[in-house]
Design a protein around this motif. Structure first.
Motif, short mmCIF file in Angstrom:
data_model
loop_
_atom_site.label_atom_id
_atom_site.label_comp_id
_atom_site.label_asym_id
_atom_site.label_seq_id
_atom_site.Cartn_x
_atom_site.Cartn_y
_atom_site.Cartn_z
N HIS A 84 0.79 -1.22 -0.10
CA HIS A 84 0.02 -0.07 0.11
C HIS A 84 0.88 1.26 0.18
O HIS A 84 0.62 2.13 -0.76
CB HIS A 84 -1.02 -0.05 1.33
N LYS A 85 1.80 1.20 0.84
CA LYS A 85 2.88 2.53 0.70
C LYS A 85 3.53 2.61 -0.42
O LYS A 85 3.53 3.83 -0.77
CB LYS A 85 3.90 2.26 2.06
N ARG A 86 3.93 1.52 -0.99
CA ARG A 86 4.74 1.85 -2.42
C ARG A 86 3.79 2.23 -3.24
O ARG A 86 4.20 3.09 -4.42
CB ARG A 86 5.45 0.34 -2.63
N TYR A 87 2.57 1.43 -3.66
CA TYR A 87 1.79 1.54 -4.87
C TYR A 87 0.92 2.60 -4.88
O TYR A 87 0.25 3.21 -5.68
CB TYR A 87 1.31 0.16 -5.40
N CYS A 88 0.28 2.74 -3.41
CA CYS A 88 -0.76 3.65 -3.32
C CYS A 88 -0.30 5.11 -2.87
O CYS A 88 -0.63 6.21 -3.41
CB CYS A 88 -1.89 3.42 -2.28
N ASP A 89 0.42 5.22 -1.77
CA ASP A 89 1.11 6.31 -1.26
C ASP A 89 2.24 7.05 -2.08
O ASP A 89 1.98 8.24 -2.40
CB ASP A 89 1.41 5.94 0.38
N GLN A 90 3.09 6.34 -2.37
CA GLN A 90 4.42 6.52 -3.13
C GLN A 90 3.90 6.77 -4.86
O GLN A 90 4.68 7.34 -5.48
CB GLN A 90 5.41 5.90 -3.13
N ARG A 91 2.96 6.21 -5.21
CA ARG A 91 2.46 6.09 -6.54
C ARG A 91 3.50 5.51 -7.95
O ARG A 91 3.80 5.80 -8.58
CB ARG A 91 1.99 7.49 -7.04
N ASP A 92 4.10 4.18 -7.01
CA ASP A 92 5.13 3.67 -7.86
C ASP A 92 4.29 2.77 -8.80
O ASP A 92 2.91 2.63 -8.71
CB ASP A 92 5.92 2.61 -7.16
N LEU A 93 4.83 2.57 -10.19
CA LEU A 93 4.19 1.88 -11.28
C LEU A 93 4.07 0.29 -10.78
O LEU A 93 4.94 -0.24 -10.23
CB LEU A 93 5.05 1.98 -12.66
N ASN A 94 3.06 -0.33 -10.82
CA ASN A 94 2.61 -1.52 -10.66
C ASN A 94 2.74 -2.12 -11.82
O ASN A 94 1.62 -2.07 -12.54
CB ASN A 94 1.25 -1.63 -9.81
N PRO A 95 3.21 -3.30 -12.06
CA PRO A 95 3.09 -3.99 -13.30
C PRO A 95 1.88 -4.96 -13.43
O PRO A 95 1.39 -5.41 -14.55
CB PRO A 95 4.20 -5.18 -13.20
N PHE A 96 1.10 -4.97 -12.34
CA PHE A 96 -0.30 -5.80 -12.67
C PHE A 96 -1.47 -4.93 -12.41
O PHE A 96 -2.53 -5.22 -13.25
CB PHE A 96 -0.45 -6.84 -11.52
N PHE A 97 -1.37 -4.09 -11.83
CA PHE A 97 -2.91 -3.05 -11.58
C PHE A 97 -2.38 -1.43 -12.08
O PHE A 97 -1.33 -1.05 -11.67
CB PHE A 97 -3.08 -3.05 -10.04
N TYR A 98 -3.28 -1.15 -12.75
CA TYR A 98 -3.18 0.29 -12.81
C TYR A 98 -4.69 1.11 -13.23
O TYR A 98 -5.65 0.02 -13.31
CB TYR A 98 -2.41 0.46 -14.31
N GLY A 99 -4.82 2.36 -13.28
CA GLY A 99 -6.10 2.84 -13.43
C GLY A 99 -7.30 2.61 -12.31
O GLY A 99 -6.89 2.47 -11.13
N ASP A 100 -8.38 2.23 -12.57
CA ASP A 100 -9.34 1.88 -11.80
C ASP A 100 -9.03 0.64 -11.03
O ASP A 100 -9.58 0.82 -9.88
CB ASP A 100 -10.85 1.71 -12.68
N LYS A 101 -8.47 -0.22 -11.55
CA LYS A 101 -8.32 -1.33 -10.56
C LYS A 101 -7.29 -1.14 -9.57
O LYS A 101 -7.75 -1.63 -8.22
CB LYS A 101 -8.02 -2.60 -11.28
N LEU A 102 -6.38 -0.36 -9.62
CA LEU A 102 -5.25 0.15 -9.00
C LEU A 102 -5.82 0.86 -7.66
O LEU A 102 -5.79 0.86 -6.65
CB LEU A 102 -4.08 0.78 -9.27
N ARG A 103 -6.85 1.90 -8.08
CA ARG A 103 -7.68 2.69 -7.24
C ARG A 103 -8.45 1.88 -6.25
O ARG A 103 -8.65 2.46 -5.11
CB ARG A 103 -8.40 3.76 -8.12
N GLN A 104 -9.24 0.96 -6.92
CA GLN A 104 -10.07 -0.05 -5.76
C GLN A 104 -9.33 -0.84 -4.77
O GLN A 104 -9.71 -0.90 -3.72
CB GLN A 104 -10.78 -0.83 -6.95
N VAL A 105 -8.20 -1.29 -5.18
CA VAL A 105 -7.37 -2.08 -4.50
C VAL A 105 -6.74 -0.92 -3.72
O VAL A 105 -6.90 -1.48 -2.15
CB VAL A 105 -6.22 -2.81 -5.21
N CYS A 106 -6.49 0.13 -3.78
CA CYS A 106 -5.85 0.83 -2.72
C CYS A 106 -6.81 1.44 -2.00
O CYS A 106 -6.71 1.60 -0.48
CB CYS A 106 -5.09 2.13 -3.48
N GLN A 107 -8.11 1.62 -2.49
CA GLN A 107 -9.08 2.15 -1.23
C GLN A 107 -9.47 0.88 -0.37
O GLN A 107 -9.64 1.04 0.84
CB GLN A 107 -10.42 2.43 -2.51
#
Length: 116
Positions: A84-107
């Motif tokens: 959560h810290k890496r991909y949601c807070d720091q907004r690092d690029l995730n090779p599996f999730f992006y866009g709406d899916k990443l936003r939902q996972v982070c939420q």
């Protein structure tokens, strides 16, 4: 009292003899017992990771690779928080999730981490 003493001696003998006919079933029994004990403590200790995994899999439609990534990521509470810290807070690029899916996972992760 004599019967109890004989019973204790037999149990100690079974635990200390290294003959293959006794050792193999004894080792299998020990593995089963320790496996069940470790599984029960993991469930209690890693409740955040378990809850996050279940909610993500139930609410978001995942492809096979995404599901595997989530299962690997949510094996422990520390991994969930680090993810959560890496991909949601720091907004690092995730090779599996992006866009709406990443936003939902982070939420989902954010709401569960706040509850903890």
């Amino acid at each position: 009292m004599k019967n109890f003493f004989i019973f204790v001696v037999i149990i100690l003998a079974l635990l200390s003899i290294d003959h293959p006919t006794i050792k193999e079933p004894r080792d299998k029994l020990f593995e089963q017992i320790t496996g069940k004990l470790s599984d029960s403590t993991k469930l209690q200790k890693e409740s955040l990771a378990k809850d996050v995994r279940i909610e993500i899999i139930d609410t978001i439609r995942l492809r096979e690779k995404e599901r595997i990534h989530i299962e690997e990521t949510t094996t422990s509470d520390d991994k969930v928080i680090a993810w959560h810290k890496r991909y949601c807070d720091q907004r690092d690029l995730n090779p599996f999730f992006y866009g709406d899916k990443l936003r939902q996972v982070c939420q989902i992760m954010a709401t569960r981490i706040k509850r903890k």
